[in-house]
Design a protein around this motif. Structure first.
Motif, mmCIF file in Angstrom:
data_model
loop_
_atom_site.group_PDB
_atom_site.id
_atom_site.type_symbol
_atom_site.label_atom_id
_atom_site.label_comp_id
_atom_site.label_asym_id
_atom_site.label_seq_id
_atom_site.Cartn_x
_atom_site.Cartn_y
_atom_site.Cartn_z
ATOM 1 N N SER A 266 -66.543 -23.141 -93.427
ATOM 2 C CA SER A 266 -65.570 -23.783 -94.310
ATOM 3 C C SER A 266 -65.380 -25.220 -93.846
ATOM 4 O O SER A 266 -65.723 -25.578 -92.713
ATOM 5 C CB SER A 266 -64.224 -23.051 -94.280
ATOM 6 O OG SER A 266 -64.373 -21.669 -94.543
ATOM 7 N N SER A 267 -64.815 -26.048 -94.723
ATOM 8 C CA SER A 267 -64.414 -27.395 -94.311
ATOM 9 C C SER A 267 -63.199 -27.271 -93.398
ATOM 10 O O SER A 267 -62.228 -26.600 -93.742
ATOM 11 C CB SER A 267 -64.077 -28.252 -95.535
ATOM 12 O OG SER A 267 -65.207 -28.403 -96.367
ATOM 13 N N GLU B 143 -56.537 -38.295 -82.481
ATOM 14 C CA GLU B 143 -57.602 -38.321 -83.492
ATOM 15 C C GLU B 143 -57.567 -37.052 -84.334
ATOM 16 O O GLU B 143 -57.413 -35.946 -83.814
ATOM 17 C CB GLU B 143 -58.971 -38.457 -82.820
ATOM 18 C CG GLU B 143 -60.126 -38.499 -83.802
ATOM 19 C CD GLU B 143 -61.469 -38.508 -83.106
ATOM 20 O OE1 GLU B 143 -62.503 -38.569 -83.811
ATOM 21 O OE2 GLU B 143 -61.500 -38.429 -81.861
ATOM 22 N N VAL B 144 -57.734 -37.243 -85.657
ATOM 23 C CA VAL B 144 -57.837 -36.115 -86.577
ATOM 24 C C VAL B 144 -59.311 -35.925 -86.917
ATOM 25 O O VAL B 144 -59.956 -36.837 -87.425
ATOM 26 C CB VAL B 144 -57.025 -36.356 -87.867
ATOM 27 C CG1 VAL B 144 -57.212 -35.189 -88.830
ATOM 28 C CG2 VAL B 144 -55.553 -36.538 -87.536
ATOM 29 N N ARG B 145 -59.863 -34.768 -86.585
ATOM 30 C CA ARG B 145 -61.274 -34.474 -86.852
ATOM 31 C C ARG B 145 -61.398 -33.678 -88.140
ATOM 32 O O ARG B 145 -60.630 -32.750 -88.393
ATOM 33 C CB ARG B 145 -61.864 -33.652 -85.705
ATOM 34 C CG ARG B 145 -62.015 -34.373 -84.401
ATOM 35 C CD ARG B 145 -63.153 -35.380 -84.456
ATOM 36 N NE ARG B 145 -64.372 -34.802 -84.981
ATOM 37 C CZ ARG B 145 -65.240 -34.084 -84.260
ATOM 38 N NH1 ARG B 145 -65.009 -33.864 -82.968
ATOM 39 N NH2 ARG B 145 -66.332 -33.604 -84.815
ATOM 40 N N THR B 146 -62.348 -34.038 -88.970
ATOM 41 C CA THR B 146 -62.675 -33.254 -90.165
ATOM 42 C C THR B 146 -64.183 -33.051 -90.191
ATOM 43 O O THR B 146 -64.949 -33.969 -89.880
ATOM 44 C CB THR B 146 -62.248 -33.966 -91.451
ATOM 45 O OG1 THR B 146 -62.904 -35.236 -91.551
ATOM 46 C CG2 THR B 146 -60.744 -34.170 -91.494
ATOM 47 N N VAL B 147 -64.603 -31.845 -90.542
ATOM 48 C CA VAL B 147 -66.035 -31.553 -90.664
ATOM 49 C C VAL B 147 -66.254 -30.733 -91.937
ATOM 50 O O VAL B 147 -65.399 -29.916 -92.312
ATOM 51 C CB VAL B 147 -66.572 -30.781 -89.447
ATOM 52 C CG1 VAL B 147 -66.518 -31.616 -88.193
ATOM 53 C CG2 VAL B 147 -65.818 -29.476 -89.245
ATOM 54 N N PRO B 148 -67.377 -30.944 -92.611
ATOM 55 C CA PRO B 148 -67.664 -30.153 -93.806
ATOM 56 C C PRO B 148 -68.152 -28.758 -93.446
ATOM 57 O O PRO B 148 -68.449 -28.459 -92.285
ATOM 58 C CB PRO B 148 -68.778 -30.967 -94.487
ATOM 59 C CG PRO B 148 -69.461 -31.660 -93.360
ATOM 60 C CD PRO B 148 -68.410 -31.956 -92.338
ATOM 61 N N ALA B 149 -68.237 -27.901 -94.443
ATOM 62 C CA ALA B 149 -68.794 -26.576 -94.237
ATOM 63 C C ALA B 149 -70.284 -26.683 -93.959
ATOM 64 O O ALA B 149 -70.932 -27.666 -94.312
ATOM 65 C CB ALA B 149 -68.547 -25.711 -95.470
ATOM 66 N N PHE B 150 -70.820 -25.660 -93.278
ATOM 67 C CA PHE B 150 -72.256 -25.561 -92.972
ATOM 68 C C PHE B 150 -72.703 -26.719 -92.085
ATOM 69 O O PHE B 150 -73.642 -27.441 -92.405
ATOM 70 C CB PHE B 150 -73.083 -25.492 -94.249
ATOM 71 C CG PHE B 150 -72.554 -24.519 -95.260
ATOM 72 C CD1 PHE B 150 -72.375 -23.186 -94.919
ATOM 73 C CD2 PHE B 150 -72.204 -24.931 -96.531
ATOM 74 C CE1 PHE B 150 -71.872 -22.282 -95.842
ATOM 75 C CE2 PHE B 150 -71.701 -24.043 -97.459
ATOM 76 C CZ PHE B 150 -71.521 -22.711 -97.112
ATOM 77 N N HIS C 230 -64.005 -18.626 -90.581
ATOM 78 C CA HIS C 230 -64.268 -20.032 -90.918
ATOM 79 C C HIS C 230 -65.428 -20.613 -90.105
ATOM 80 O O HIS C 230 -65.929 -21.687 -90.447
ATOM 81 C CB HIS C 230 -63.012 -20.878 -90.699
ATOM 82 C CG HIS C 230 -61.889 -20.525 -91.620
ATOM 83 N ND1 HIS C 230 -62.034 -20.439 -92.989
ATOM 84 C CD2 HIS C 230 -60.585 -20.205 -91.363
ATOM 85 C CE1 HIS C 230 -60.880 -20.105 -93.538
ATOM 86 N NE2 HIS C 230 -59.986 -19.942 -92.578
ATOM 87 N N VAL C 231 -65.823 -19.929 -89.035
ATOM 88 C CA VAL C 231 -66.966 -20.336 -88.216
ATOM 89 C C VAL C 231 -67.699 -19.086 -87.774
ATOM 90 O O VAL C 231 -67.191 -17.961 -87.918
ATOM 91 C CB VAL C 231 -66.528 -21.156 -86.976
ATOM 92 C CG1 VAL C 231 -65.796 -22.423 -87.380
ATOM 93 C CG2 VAL C 231 -65.660 -20.318 -86.033
ATOM 94 N N ASP C 232 -68.893 -19.281 -87.196
ATOM 95 C CA ASP C 232 -69.617 -18.164 -86.600
ATOM 96 C C ASP C 232 -70.550 -18.719 -85.524
ATOM 97 O O ASP C 232 -70.862 -19.913 -85.508
ATOM 98 C CB ASP C 232 -70.417 -17.394 -87.652
ATOM 99 C CG ASP C 232 -70.639 -15.936 -87.233
ATOM 100 O OD1 ASP C 232 -70.448 -15.639 -86.035
ATOM 101 O OD2 ASP C 232 -71.004 -15.107 -88.087
ATOM 102 N N HIS D 45 -78.963 -24.834 -95.722
ATOM 103 C CA HIS D 45 -78.173 -26.068 -95.711
ATOM 104 C C HIS D 45 -78.533 -27.033 -94.586
ATOM 105 O O HIS D 45 -78.087 -28.170 -94.608
ATOM 106 C CB HIS D 45 -76.675 -25.739 -95.584
ATOM 107 C CG HIS D 45 -76.134 -24.940 -96.731
ATOM 108 N ND1 HIS D 45 -75.889 -25.494 -97.972
ATOM 109 C CD2 HIS D 45 -75.799 -23.622 -96.823
ATOM 110 C CE1 HIS D 45 -75.417 -24.552 -98.772
ATOM 111 N NE2 HIS D 45 -75.347 -23.409 -98.105
ATOM 112 N N GLY D 46 -79.291 -26.578 -93.578
ATOM 113 C CA GLY D 46 -79.522 -27.419 -92.419
ATOM 114 C C GLY D 46 -78.320 -27.372 -91.496
ATOM 115 O O GLY D 46 -77.424 -26.522 -91.635
ATOM 116 N N SER D 47 -78.268 -28.304 -90.556
ATOM 117 C CA SER D 47 -77.172 -28.324 -89.583
ATOM 118 C C SER D 47 -76.005 -29.167 -90.061
ATOM 119 O O SER D 47 -74.989 -29.264 -89.390
ATOM 120 C CB SER D 47 -77.663 -28.877 -88.244
ATOM 121 O OG SER D 47 -77.967 -30.246 -88.392
ATOM 122 N N GLY D 48 -76.166 -29.846 -91.199
ATOM 123 C CA GLY D 48 -75.073 -30.635 -91.767
ATOM 124 C C GLY D 48 -74.793 -31.933 -91.062
ATOM 125 O O GLY D 48 -73.727 -32.518 -91.229
#
Length: 295
Positions: A209-210, A218-225, A243-245, A259-262
């Motif tokens: 998930s995002s 710092e606020v970190r944001t990452v996309p899904a996949f 939300h992760v694995d 999707h690759g590693s994103g």
């Protein structure tokens, strides 16, 4: 005995072409300089004859010679201008050939790293298996040996999975580098030292998930996949809510193929309604656990 001429590469070919064109330009510039000197002499002669009151025939002959020299000078100037354009074009082609050669060298070095990792993986796998077997040889194993063996085996599977992923990433970067559309900053100056920052223990994980979380200010944001280092304090709640694995999970391997590693995915906005705030999720879980203990 047969001799074979070595085939020149693009850089050498353009360098040789540039030398030839510059040499031709130098010769043409010298010829033009001589022609212009002759033209000045013809003009001076025509001026003297005209001032001295020469006959029409004398003036016609000197004007004819002068026009002939002017035509020759005009033609030589045109050739010189064309050579200048050719030199500029060849210089641009040479610069691109040099850039492509450098990109090829960098891509080859990246591929060499991927190959070295792949060659080292079997040795690591064998050593890890030997370590697991050594810890499980006893008839009656203490719990410490069993936990150690399981930990090593889990680490082995995760390293193998990560090695496959990083080799795939390196080859992708190499392809983009060779094509000239990769942002690979080698030897770039680092960011100025802002002083030591608190060390946050992280775990390499794959997002489903995002996600959003905070690391200090710092606020970190990452996309899904996406492959990302997630703070270990947030890992349990992220795993619990799917939300992760782990990289060794079978579904993650499938998602990586799709999707690759994103690494180049666009980061989500903080106000994205689909983004999951892991800090808030962890806080909610703690409050629920506290309420359950009180009850």
């Amino acid at each position: 005995m047969a001799f074979f001429k070595r085939e020149l590469g693009p850089v050498e070919s353009f360098e040789n072409a540039l030398k030839r064109k510059r040499s031709a330009r130098q010769k043409m510039a010298e010829r033009l300089s001589l022609t212009e000197k002759v033209l000045e002499e013809q003009r001076a002669a025509a001026r003297r004859l005209a001032v001295a009151g020469a006959t029409d025939g004398q003036l016609d002959r000197v004007e004819t010679k002068m026009r002939s020299v002017e035509d020759r000078a005009r033609g030589q100037r045109a050739e010189l201008a064309e050579l200048d354009e050719q030199i500029a074009s060849t210089e641009r082609a040479l610069a691109e050939a040099v850039a492509q050669r450098d990109r090829n060298k960098l891509a080859d070095s990246i591929l060499a790293v991927a190959a070295a990792i792949e060659q080292a993986v079997p040795r690591f796998d064998s050593s890890a298996i030997a370590l697991v077997e050594a810890a499980t040889k006893g008839v009656a194993l203490p719990p410490e040996a069993t936990r150690f063996s399981a930990s090593v085996d889990e680490m082995r599977r995760e390293v193998l999975s990560t090695a496959d992923l990083i080799c795939w990433e390196l080859r992708s970067v190499a392809v983009r580098t060779r094509a000239g559309n990769a942002n690979v900053a080698l030897g770039a100056p680092g960011e100025p030292d802002q002083g030591p920052s608190p060390v946050i223990e992280k775990k390499l994980i794959y997002t489903l998930s995002s996600l959003l979380w905070r690391e200090g200010d710092e606020v970190r944001t990452v996309p899904a996949f996406t492959l990302v280092g997630l703070p270990t304090l947030l890992l349990p709640v992220a795993l619990r809510h799917q939300h992760v694995d782990y990289l060794s999970a079978r579904r993650v391997q499938t998602l990586i193929q799709v999707h690759g590693s994103g690494s180049f995915n666009e980061e989500p906005r903080q106000d994205d309604p689909e983004i999951v705030d892991l800090d808030a999720l962890a806080e909610t879980a703690e409050e629920a656990a506290g309420a359950a203990n009180v009850a």
